[in-house]
Design a protein around this motif. Structure first.
Motif, mmCIF file in Angstrom:
data_model
loop_
_atom_site.group_PDB
_atom_site.id
_atom_site.type_symbol
_atom_site.label_atom_id
_atom_site.label_comp_id
_atom_site.label_asym_id
_atom_site.label_seq_id
_atom_site.Cartn_x
_atom_site.Cartn_y
_atom_site.Cartn_z
ATOM 1 N N UNK A 1 0.852 -1.190 0.000
ATOM 2 C CA UNK A 1 0.000 0.000 0.000
ATOM 3 C C UNK A 1 0.885 1.236 0.000
ATOM 4 N N UNK A 2 0.460 2.259 -0.732
ATOM 5 C CA UNK A 2 1.235 3.485 -0.899
ATOM 6 C C UNK A 2 0.357 4.701 -0.612
ATOM 7 N N UNK A 3 1.015 5.748 -0.112
ATOM 8 C CA UNK A 3 0.421 7.077 0.001
ATOM 9 C C UNK A 3 1.395 8.030 -0.680
ATOM 10 N N UNK A 4 0.886 8.903 -1.550
ATOM 11 C CA UNK A 4 1.815 9.797 -2.235
ATOM 12 C C UNK A 4 1.153 11.103 -2.625
ATOM 13 N N UNK A 5 1.991 12.098 -2.850
ATOM 14 C CA UNK A 5 1.562 13.410 -3.336
ATOM 15 C C UNK A 5 2.541 13.817 -4.424
ATOM 16 N N UNK A 6 2.015 14.046 -5.644
ATOM 17 C CA UNK A 6 2.899 14.304 -6.784
ATOM 18 C C UNK A 6 2.221 15.246 -7.779
ATOM 19 N N UNK A 7 3.017 15.754 -8.708
ATOM 20 C CA UNK A 7 2.539 16.748 -9.666
ATOM 21 C C UNK A 7 2.453 16.128 -11.058
ATOM 22 N N UNK A 8 1.310 16.308 -11.720
ATOM 23 C CA UNK A 8 1.135 15.814 -13.088
ATOM 24 C C UNK A 8 2.081 16.525 -14.039
ATOM 25 N N UNK A 9 2.191 17.831 -13.881
ATOM 26 C CA UNK A 9 3.038 18.659 -14.730
ATOM 27 C C UNK A 9 3.388 19.915 -13.947
ATOM 28 N N UNK A 10 4.041 20.846 -14.600
ATOM 29 C CA UNK A 10 4.427 22.109 -13.958
ATOM 30 C C UNK A 10 3.813 23.251 -14.759
ATOM 31 N N UNK A 11 2.579 23.677 -14.414
ATOM 32 C CA UNK A 11 1.856 24.635 -15.252
ATOM 33 C C UNK A 11 2.377 26.060 -15.194
ATOM 34 N N UNK A 12 3.132 26.405 -14.153
ATOM 35 C CA UNK A 12 3.612 27.785 -14.085
ATOM 36 C C UNK A 12 4.808 27.891 -13.128
ATOM 37 N N UNK A 13 5.644 28.876 -13.356
ATOM 38 C CA UNK A 13 6.699 29.249 -12.424
ATOM 39 C C UNK A 13 6.202 30.451 -11.630
ATOM 40 N N UNK A 14 7.087 30.998 -10.802
ATOM 41 C CA UNK A 14 6.675 32.191 -10.075
ATOM 42 C C UNK A 14 6.641 32.021 -8.583
ATOM 43 N N UNK A 15 7.609 31.345 -8.041
ATOM 44 C CA UNK A 15 7.714 31.251 -6.593
ATOM 45 C C UNK A 15 7.368 29.874 -6.064
ATOM 46 N N UNK A 16 7.916 29.524 -4.901
ATOM 47 C CA UNK A 16 7.679 28.189 -4.332
ATOM 48 C C UNK A 16 6.284 28.065 -3.723
ATOM 49 N N UNK A 17 5.779 26.831 -3.719
ATOM 50 C CA UNK A 17 4.534 26.508 -3.027
ATOM 51 C C UNK A 17 4.635 25.071 -2.515
ATOM 52 N N UNK A 18 3.911 24.805 -1.436
ATOM 53 C CA UNK A 18 3.914 23.485 -0.822
ATOM 54 C C UNK A 18 2.488 22.981 -0.683
ATOM 55 N N UNK A 19 2.335 21.671 -0.838
ATOM 56 C CA UNK A 19 1.037 21.004 -0.722
ATOM 57 C C UNK A 19 1.155 19.915 0.327
ATOM 58 N N UNK A 20 0.232 19.903 1.275
ATOM 59 C CA UNK A 20 0.254 18.916 2.348
ATOM 60 C C UNK A 20 -0.934 17.966 2.247
ATOM 61 N N UNK A 21 -0.640 16.685 2.204
ATOM 62 C CA UNK A 21 -1.629 15.615 2.361
ATOM 63 C C UNK A 21 -1.321 14.951 3.695
#
Length: 312
Positions: free
Chosen positions: A253-273
């Motif tokens: 069993x796995x838990x993950x958080x990932x990005x399909x693509x990179x739609x824009x630049x312009x500064x860092x952001x973080x996503x929490x699951x």
């Protein structure tokens, strides 16, 4: 809908440590209530063995380097491959206190990006036993609809899924619960995709999409029994697959958080699951109410981890 998980997964057998005192639970059916219903007191005394055919973990660890984390059959992915932005898997897993969680502790999966491949970090935590097959999989998961910091708009995927140890397996099996708050692959979201796979290459799968905003805590269930797989959200069935779209071999069993693509630049952001707990019962279809009562009893007994599955 998810792409096949073309990954290079590092797998290792780990000794499974059992707490000294665990609870034997009688089968019970409680009235379905809110996700945070009060915990009933265990009705039977604890024993050293615990309920047979059971895996439970509430992720009560000091960190990914806590010896108990590996001993209890978990690892943080650091290898290459996909999905998403390839070769960006890193150790973005933590175990902070959280007053909104049952027991006050969570597994936090923090993915981050600045819109470039070099500035992207995806995160995945996986079990290492390869001994989950038919039965009931359940997890209490907190989905995010917006980044914890930075600009919104990323095509992030927050996932809970059992999967075969190798994409090339002749009996490939994968059962996905994937939340896309901003959509992806041409969809605008928000959506929860449930996907049952027969093959990864070429992709052969069936799926269902629930178009609904799901920010907050939810109990996700996957019941694989009697030649069918049923996906449920907070006790409500969403989708059933059958025929060839059922597990054909043992999985992790796995838990993950990932990005399909990179739609824009312009500064860092973080996503929490966040993941509050994981529960698996081998070869049984367990109801939402029974799962809640069982998990509540584990918490009442002070049980952080149990694994009474065969080491096959």
């Amino acid at each position: 809908m998810s792409l096949p998980r073309r990954t290079s997964r590092r797998r290792a057998w780990s000794a499974l440590a059992l707490p000294a005192l665990l609870c034997v639970l009688a089968a019970c059916s409680g009235a379905p209530g809110g996700d945070d219903a009060a915990a009933p007191a265990p009705s039977t005394p604890p024993t050293p063995a615990g309920p047979p055919g059971t895996m439970f973990d509430d992720f009560h660890y000091d960190g990914a380097d806590d010896p108990a984390f590996a001993a209890n059959g978990w690892e943080v992915r650091t290898g290459g491959g996909g999905p998403g932005i390839k070769d960006t898997w890193s150790g973005g897993a933590g175990f902070p206190a959280d007053p909104t969680a049952q027991g006050g502790r969570v597994l936090r999966l923090r993915a981050s990006t600045d819109g470039t491949a070099g500035g992207t970090s995806q995160v995945e935590v996986q079990s290492t036993g390869r001994n989950l097959f038919t039965g009931t999989f359940a997890a209490r998961v907190h989905f995010s609809d917006a980044p914890t910091s930075g600009r919104d708009g990323d095509h992030v995927v927050q996932t809970f899924f059992p999967i075969s140890p190798a994409d090339s397996s002749a009996n490939y099996s994968e059962l996905d619960c994937e939340y896309l708050p901003n959509g992806g692959w041409g969809s605008v979201g928000p959506q929860l995709d449930n996907v049952s796979w027969y093959k990864a290459d070429p992709p052969d799968r069936v799926s269902h999409t629930l178009r609904k905003r799901l920010r907050g805590w939810h109990i996700l269930m996957i019941t694989a029994m009697d030649g069918k797989v049923t996906y449920s959200l907070d006790g409500k069935d969403l989708f059933t697959s059958s025929g060839k779209y059922v597990p054909r071999e043992k999985m992790d069993v796995h838990f993950s958080s990932w990005f399909i693509d990179l739609p824009f630049t312009g500064g860092p952001r973080t996503w929490d699951m966040k993941v509050n707990w994981f529960y698996y019962k081998a070869d049984e279809a367990v109801s939402h109410a029974e799962i809640k009562n069982t998990v509540n009893a584990f918490y009442s007994a002070g049980t952080h981890h149990i694994n009474t599955l065969p080491k096959s």
